[in-house]
Design a protein around this motif. Structure first.
Motif, PDB file in Angstrom:
ATOM      1  N   ASN A 299       8.596  31.065  70.631  1.00  0.00           N
ATOM      2  CA  ASN A 299       9.954  30.586  70.935  1.00  0.00           C
ATOM      3  C   ASN A 299      10.656  29.984  69.718  1.00  0.00           C
ATOM      4  OD1 ASN A 299       9.418  31.234  73.651  1.00  0.00           O
ATOM      5  ND2 ASN A 299       8.398  29.247  73.910  1.00  0.00           N
ATOM      6  N   ASP A 300       9.975  29.987  68.592  1.00  0.00           N
ATOM      7  CA  ASP A 300      10.504  29.365  67.374  1.00  0.00           C
ATOM      8  C   ASP A 300      11.012  27.949  67.635  1.00  0.00           C
ATOM      9  OD1 ASP A 300      11.158  28.980  64.752  1.00  0.00           O
ATOM     10  OD2 ASP A 300      13.024  30.157  64.828  1.00  0.00           O
ATOM     11  N   THR A 301      10.148  27.141  68.226  1.00  0.00           N
ATOM     12  CA  THR A 301      10.482  25.734  68.491  1.00  0.00           C
ATOM     13  C   THR A 301       9.559  24.831  67.672  1.00  0.00           C
ATOM     14  OG1 THR A 301       8.985  25.822  70.367  1.00  0.00           O
ATOM     15  CG2 THR A 301      11.328  26.174  70.834  1.00  0.00           C
ATOM     16  N   GLU A 302       9.821  23.545  67.736  1.00  0.00           N
ATOM     17  CA  GLU A 302       8.996  22.565  67.017  1.00  0.00           C
ATOM     18  C   GLU A 302       7.571  22.549  67.548  1.00  0.00           C
ATOM     19  OE1 GLU A 302       9.971  20.195  64.510  1.00  0.00           O
ATOM     20  OE2 GLU A 302      11.633  21.650  64.407  1.00  0.00           O
ATOM     21  N   VAL A 303       6.607  22.457  66.666  1.00  0.00           N
ATOM     22  CA  VAL A 303       5.220  22.255  67.123  1.00  0.00           C
ATOM     23  C   VAL A 303       5.092  20.818  67.634  1.00  0.00           C
ATOM     24  CG1 VAL A 303       4.195  23.959  65.586  1.00  0.00           C
ATOM     25  CG2 VAL A 303       4.466  21.588  64.794  1.00  0.00           C
ATOM     26  N   PRO A 304       4.169  20.611  68.564  1.00  0.00           N
ATOM     27  CA  PRO A 304       4.049  19.258  69.141  1.00  0.00           C
ATOM     28  C   PRO A 304       3.350  18.246  68.229  1.00  0.00           C
ATOM     29  CG  PRO A 304       2.500  20.762  70.198  1.00  0.00           C
ATOM     30  CD  PRO A 304       3.338  21.601  69.277  1.00  0.00           C
ATOM     31  N   VAL A 305       2.621  18.703  67.224  1.00  0.00           N
ATOM     32  CA  VAL A 305       1.941  17.777  66.283  1.00  0.00           C
ATOM     33  C   VAL A 305       2.191  18.316  64.877  1.00  0.00           C
ATOM     34  CG1 VAL A 305      -0.180  16.501  65.815  1.00  0.00           C
ATOM     35  CG2 VAL A 305       0.078  17.669  68.005  1.00  0.00           C
ATOM     36  N   ASN A 306       3.153  17.735  64.190  1.00  0.00           N
ATOM     37  CA  ASN A 306       3.548  18.319  62.908  1.00  0.00           C
ATOM     38  C   ASN A 306       2.773  17.712  61.729  1.00  0.00           C
ATOM     39  OD1 ASN A 306       4.783  15.887  62.213  1.00  0.00           O
ATOM     40  ND2 ASN A 306       6.765  16.527  63.070  1.00  0.00           N
ATOM     41  N   ILE A 307       3.127  18.144  60.524  1.00  0.00           N
ATOM     42  CA  ILE A 307       2.310  17.742  59.372  1.00  0.00           C
ATOM     43  C   ILE A 307       2.417  16.243  59.100  1.00  0.00           C
ATOM     44  CG2 ILE A 307       4.034  18.259  57.574  1.00  0.00           C
ATOM     45  CD1 ILE A 307       1.471  19.503  56.052  1.00  0.00           C
ATOM     46  N   ASN A 308       3.551  15.635  59.433  1.00  0.00           N
ATOM     47  CA  ASN A 308       3.638  14.178  59.282  1.00  0.00           C
ATOM     48  C   ASN A 308       2.706  13.475  60.264  1.00  0.00           C
ATOM     49  OD1 ASN A 308       4.768  11.670  58.233  1.00  0.00           O
ATOM     50  ND2 ASN A 308       5.707  11.459  60.253  1.00  0.00           N
ATOM     51  N   ASP A 309       2.570  14.054  61.468  1.00  0.00           N
ATOM     52  CA  ASP A 309       1.589  13.520  62.434  1.00  0.00           C
ATOM     53  C   ASP A 309       0.171  13.684  61.901  1.00  0.00           C
ATOM     54  OD1 ASP A 309       3.602  12.906  64.354  1.00  0.00           O
ATOM     55  OD2 ASP A 309       3.600  14.986  65.038  1.00  0.00           O
ATOM     56  N   GLY A 310      -0.026  14.661  61.026  1.00  0.00           N
ATOM     57  CA  GLY A 310      -1.321  14.827  60.388  1.00  0.00           C
ATOM     58  C   GLY A 310      -1.522  13.843  59.247  1.00  0.00           C
ATOM     59  N   LEU A 311      -0.448  13.532  58.555  1.00  0.00           N
ATOM     60  CA  LEU A 311      -0.519  12.609  57.416  1.00  0.00           C
ATOM     61  C   LEU A 311      -0.715  11.151  57.843  1.00  0.00           C
ATOM     62  CD1 LEU A 311      -0.019  11.772  54.407  1.00  0.00           C
ATOM     63  CD2 LEU A 311       2.437  11.778  54.957  1.00  0.00           C
ATOM     64  N   GLN A 312       0.086  10.712  58.794  1.00  0.00           N
ATOM     65  CA  GLN A 312       0.116   9.281  59.122  1.00  0.00           C
ATOM     66  C   GLN A 312      -1.264   8.696  59.456  1.00  0.00           C
ATOM     67  OE1 GLN A 312       2.610   7.104  58.730  1.00  0.00           O
ATOM     68  NE2 GLN A 312       3.887   8.744  57.881  1.00  0.00           N
ATOM     69  N   PRO A 313      -2.046   9.330  60.330  1.00  0.00           N
ATOM     70  CA  PRO A 313      -3.363   8.745  60.632  1.00  0.00           C
ATOM     71  C   PRO A 313      -4.268   8.641  59.409  1.00  0.00           C
ATOM     72  CG  PRO A 313      -2.735  10.344  62.298  1.00  0.00           C
ATOM     73  CD  PRO A 313      -1.746  10.493  61.182  1.00  0.00           C
ATOM     74  N   VAL A 314      -4.099   9.546  58.450  1.00  0.00           N
ATOM     75  CA  VAL A 314      -4.903   9.441  57.220  1.00  0.00           C
ATOM     76  C   VAL A 314      -4.450   8.213  56.429  1.00  0.00           C
ATOM     77  CG1 VAL A 314      -5.598  10.588  55.082  1.00  0.00           C
ATOM     78  CG2 VAL A 314      -5.273  11.939  57.176  1.00  0.00           C
ATOM     79  N   LEU A 315      -3.155   7.997  56.373  1.00  0.00           N
ATOM     80  CA  LEU A 315      -2.653   6.784  55.701  1.00  0.00           C
ATOM     81  C   LEU A 315      -3.183   5.521  56.385  1.00  0.00           C
ATOM     82  CD1 LEU A 315       1.088   7.780  55.075  1.00  0.00           C
ATOM     83  CD2 LEU A 315      -0.711   7.526  53.349  1.00  0.00           C
ATOM     84  N   ILE A 316      -3.147   5.528  57.713  1.00  0.00           N
ATOM     85  CA  ILE A 316      -3.625   4.345  58.453  1.00  0.00           C
ATOM     86  C   ILE A 316      -5.117   4.135  58.191  1.00  0.00           C
ATOM     87  CG2 ILE A 316      -3.771   3.205  60.698  1.00  0.00           C
ATOM     88  CD1 ILE A 316      -1.548   5.158  61.694  1.00  0.00           C
ATOM     89  N   ALA A 317      -5.864   5.239  58.201  1.00  0.00           N
ATOM     90  CA  ALA A 317      -7.312   5.135  57.957  1.00  0.00           C
ATOM     91  C   ALA A 317      -7.589   4.592  56.567  1.00  0.00           C
ATOM     92  CB  ALA A 317      -7.969   6.508  58.144  1.00  0.00           C
ATOM     93  N   LYS A 318      -6.806   5.042  55.577  1.00  0.00           N
ATOM     94  CA  LYS A 318      -6.971   4.527  54.209  1.00  0.00           C
ATOM     95  C   LYS A 318      -6.655   3.029  54.158  1.00  0.00           C
ATOM     96  CE  LYS A 318      -7.471   8.590  51.918  1.00  0.00           C
ATOM     97  NZ  LYS A 318      -8.565   8.956  51.031  1.00  0.00           N
ATOM     98  N   ALA A 319      -5.584   2.656  54.835  1.00  0.00           N
ATOM     99  CA  ALA A 319      -5.215   1.232  54.865  1.00  0.00           C
ATOM    100  C   ALA A 319      -6.287   0.413  55.572  1.00  0.00           C
ATOM    101  CB  ALA A 319      -3.859   1.058  55.560  1.00  0.00           C
ATOM    102  N   ALA A 320      -6.839   0.963  56.637  1.00  0.00           N
ATOM    103  CA  ALA A 320      -7.890   0.242  57.371  1.00  0.00           C
ATOM    104  C   ALA A 320      -9.113   0.051  56.485  1.00  0.00           C
ATOM    105  CB  ALA A 320      -8.259   1.011  58.651  1.00  0.00           C
ATOM    106  N   LYS A 321      -9.451   1.089  55.730  1.00  0.00           N
ATOM    107  CA  LYS A 321     -10.618   0.985  54.834  1.00  0.00           C
ATOM    108  C   LYS A 321     -10.368  -0.068  53.756  1.00  0.00           C
ATOM    109  CE  LYS A 321     -14.679   2.373  53.391  1.00  0.00           C
ATOM    110  NZ  LYS A 321     -14.765   1.807  52.074  1.00  0.00           N
TER     111      LYS A 321
END
Lengths: 337, 337, 337, 337
Positions: A299-321
């Motif tokens: 349908n050429d629509t937005e994916v439900p989990v985009n690359i920023n959704d992939g990035l943010q948890p890695v940033l949070i994990a780095k901050a948590a570490k």
């Protein structure tokens, strides 16, 4: 009919292949590749009717009839393969995390920016019926403004020490799903993290430089507070719960179990333990995430989990570490990509 | 301050004496009588500050300062004492059942008709918080018209065989509370009864001519259907539940337990058993029923459980017994007083 | 690979076709027949990859490559088609009830007796995860000897009056599943039935000669007592529960719902309603029953629901109807085949 | 019969006076004092049979027949009165907190050290049936070694701003109970605290320099981690839960409500809200704590909540406030008395 190539025939690659074959009507698995492809896996792939079976994923990327790839290889290869796939003009579904290396995620983002491909990250828990119900209740305003978010996430057993050593640490390997959950349930970003962590389950985990028990608190961009509690080993099984509390009330979900049976005897009133682990608890979510990926392409629509959704948890994990290492709250903006 | 005399210092007489002393502010226990009054009971009565302690209940009836009596003696004496008490112009709270002999209940009704005394029957479960919640939901129309009523009532252990032999049978001794509950929850009368009963808990109960397991179905005057299931012995404790289902939905109550604690281990997810027996489960209801009796006297209002409410469950029990004996549905109007 | 022909492409025929295609690895749908086969159904069948689409089921029976048939046609045709299929040496999976006419069931039994075909009846609820858990707890002795069985079965809405008129009555159409459930949970037969029934949901159901609300009690061959309560319309959805109480305790199951979400607000603490109806609640059981049928054929083992399991609930339903008509308990042996 | 004097006839003083009168058999309220003693309070005291009613608490301390005092006056007077009472050789039950001023607590400890009086602090929640069940499960080893402790504590509504201004802040006024709960449930001390807090319920609370929403994490001396989440206003009522997770499993308690009634309608499956506030939820605990204080005096045994148990939560609250102010984890040993 969308043609999908699966890169990596390990546990999660197989889950996706079976999901697509049996549950995703608009797509078919046209190829699968794994460097360790063996007789058993070949037999399994043939029984699913997968026509092309490779050891080299590049064979998939070369095949112009393939519309999309699912990257299910080892984490350290995700980003490089993703970049190649985007360049080959394939839509990409990439298992989480995209990478443990922020510069590699940035490289994927850069290549993606100039392309027309869809890119979805495999945070499957967003498609679990329970967590969807929480998200819906929140987004429909049933609990008002969000004040407090609580996520409990405990595995039924700790992974082998050999795995722990290469996992990137509990925050990047396990808690990353929970960091994503906090964002998903609240539609809000994490601003600051403070992490308490320790090794209580197995001292060998400590020796390996990791933790197995943690409580992580967060400040969110909407002003709310969040907390995650983790353990690598809950004796009663996979404990996956969440609560969101707000100005008008609370929504909470608890575990699924195999049946609603309750046995009452002289010993007490006993129900079943939670479903054992992620394959049991989250199986339907794996079908659903891929099905939505396929629909976003069609349908050429937005994916439900985009690359920023992939990035943010890695940033949070780095901050948590960093927080754990330095025993202080860490702002996400302190983490430099 | 209402002066109350308690006739019978057995278990339930003691419960009422303590309830009045500690929880009923408008009344005090002015006297207690029991033919088997002994040193221990006398000591207990004194510790409560009860000024008059008798072996003969007639001493209570003679005392003009006594406003009301609670008849807590053995069942076979209830009716005769009640008649004497009414004639002595005392308000009467009579433990259930008024009598197992319908002609005796009729005699009490006749004497009562010509008097001004209040007469309440001890169906304490009507004052339990759970069953009150069901009744309220029904009477407030939350579930619409009543279609199906279900009462589960199981004791934690069967009584001694010596007791079974003189109990009048399970229906008159135990199920009588459940017959009352059906009427209470629905504000409707029972028209017809069919009873299935058997002795599965203890064959000695069968030898004693009684049953220990039963399912009793009823047609009600409002057109609804009802069912009670009974057992003399639930290994997990006192099981006291009810459901009322109607045109708009259902209200259901389950058991109380000592705490909400749930322990999750490798063995399962285990909560506490129900509170052990009626003294644990229904203690608050004993205070409440007497308190409401006292208020009905003070305010000269209707008692919450009148003599007809005492009669009807005995009629139903008799019909159930006849149904069991003859293996056929029995109309209540077949039971002649 | 077992070749299956499906006779009847109505709702349940379609459910089975999809189940086999997506979930039963050892079988494939080789043909489907329906006298009302239309463009939409043909399109659906083609999308599943069913190679042969007929209007006459005899075309399936004639095809020697077909190993087994699923009889999903209208109830009045089940028995005749079953007899033909057995004679054509096809294994038979027959939807419930085999027939409302006992002589027809007998005719099927007679033909079956001289054959080598497998014959399974479609009591799918036996394969529901909740009821399986009850059955397992009972058969493993966790609750000791069975004393009391309780089944609650309420539909979310009454069927159209036109359907009611031809349904054979609530006992044969709806309660028949619950009669089977009593037998399944206890591994015991029903000896005697007493039925209370009335029309409280819709007076038109009464005018059509049927009931919509019932409580049915039974005596079982193992000495236990059982009770079923039914309604054609539960405003909160499909209510499907069971309890088995025994000498050592109780096992009980309640409804499934879409999620475990509980929303707490000023209005109360609210969970989801049960899954709406049988397609939602029992979908997995449809796959499982056919999968076990296929395995019984492949391994030449006993089917899990045999023709006697198909016969008994019809006998109980007939006895229940007679009990309702005559307002008396009816022995199963009074029902003459 | 122990003679007790109650100092302070506000809400909690009245609760204790009634508890002793109706539920503590070994003690009686011999005197009550309040500087604002008025006609209503005097009438209430007389109705309880309290013989001596004063405006000056010193009259109680002077009375040699008084064995023990309950200090229920305003928080700022607790310590000074406690010191006087100890010097007057009265056993002391002191409401929480002993003081918000650590030097005053130290002064009480110094005086107490040289005396023979019993000194108990009013952390009543330790005597709640639910929290006792958690503590017992933990201390009996049912969940193994403690890894994670979680306490949820939310009030049904925020206090008036005038109260907030003099309350000492949420940590000292409200969370102090939860700090005690962490210690009680684990039999372990708090070593380090990190507090996140904000005002989301009412901006006026922020203006008053306080917070209304918080998540506080702690490291315990046994190596476990703990987290408390607080809100001044839960729309659904008083939310008081706890979980302790350990090497063998988890024990969790949830809220009490007025009944177990569940109403199922087209709108959902709805249970009751939690009991409204502390007087409803914790009433039984107030009797129990005083009863145990009385028994400790009579039997000359240890009180169940000693002065160190009174001190520690104040230290934790001070550390939490410092953590909030400085946005960093704070060691308890940083807090100087």
């Amino acid at each position: 009919m969308l043609n999908i190539g699966i890169i990596g025939a390990g546990r999660i690659g197989k889950v996706h292949a079976e999901s697509i074959t049996y549950h995703v009507k608009e797509a078919q698995v046209a190829a699968i590749a794994d460097p360790y492809m063996n007789e058993a896996t070949t037999g399994w792939a043939k029984s699913l009717g997968i026509p092309n079976i490779y050891t080299d994923y590049k064979d998939i990327l070369k095949d112009s009839s393939i519309d999309a790839v699912l990257i299910c290889s080892s984490t350290d290869t995700h980003a490089d393969i993703a970049i190649e796939a985007i360049k080959a003009n394939k839509h990409v579904f990439c298992e989480k995390p995209i990478s443990q290396d922020l510069s590699k995620i940035k490289a994927v983002m850069d290549v993606l920016a100039g392309s027309n491909v869809k890119f979805q990250v495999g945070f499957n828990r967003r498609f679990d019926h329970n967590f969807e119900a929480v998200r819906n209740a929140v987004s429909e305003g049933k609990i008002g403004d969000v004040h407090i978010v609580k996520v409990t996430s405990r595995d039924p057993d700790a992974p082998p020490i050999e795995y722990v050593k290469v996992s990137g640490g509990m925050f990047l390997d396990m808690t990353i799903h929970d960091f994503d959950m906090v964002r998903y349930l609240t539609s809000s970003d994490v601003v600051e993290v403070y992490a308490n962590g320790t090794a209580l389950v197995n001292p060998a985990i400590k020796d390996a430089g990791d933790i197995d028990t943690a409580i992580i608190t967060m400040k969110l961009s909407n002003g709310a507070l969040a907390v995650i509690d983790n353990s690598r080993k809950a004796d009663y099984g996979y404990d996956q719960r969440a609560e969101v509390f707000g100005s008008k009330g609370q929504v909470a979900v608890t575990n699924d179990s195999g049946s609603t049976a309750v046995i009452s005897t002289a010993s007490g009133v006993t129900g079943e333990k939670p479903l054992y682990f992620f394959l049991e608890r989250y199986m339907a979510s794996f079908s659903k995430e891929v099905s939505l990926f396929v629909q976003a392409i069609i349908n050429d629509t937005e994916v439900p989990v985009n690359i920023n959704d992939g990035l943010q948890p890695v940033l949070i994990a780095k901050a948590a570490k960093k927080s754990l290492d330095e025993n202080r709250p860490v702002l996400l903006k302190e983490i430099v990509m």
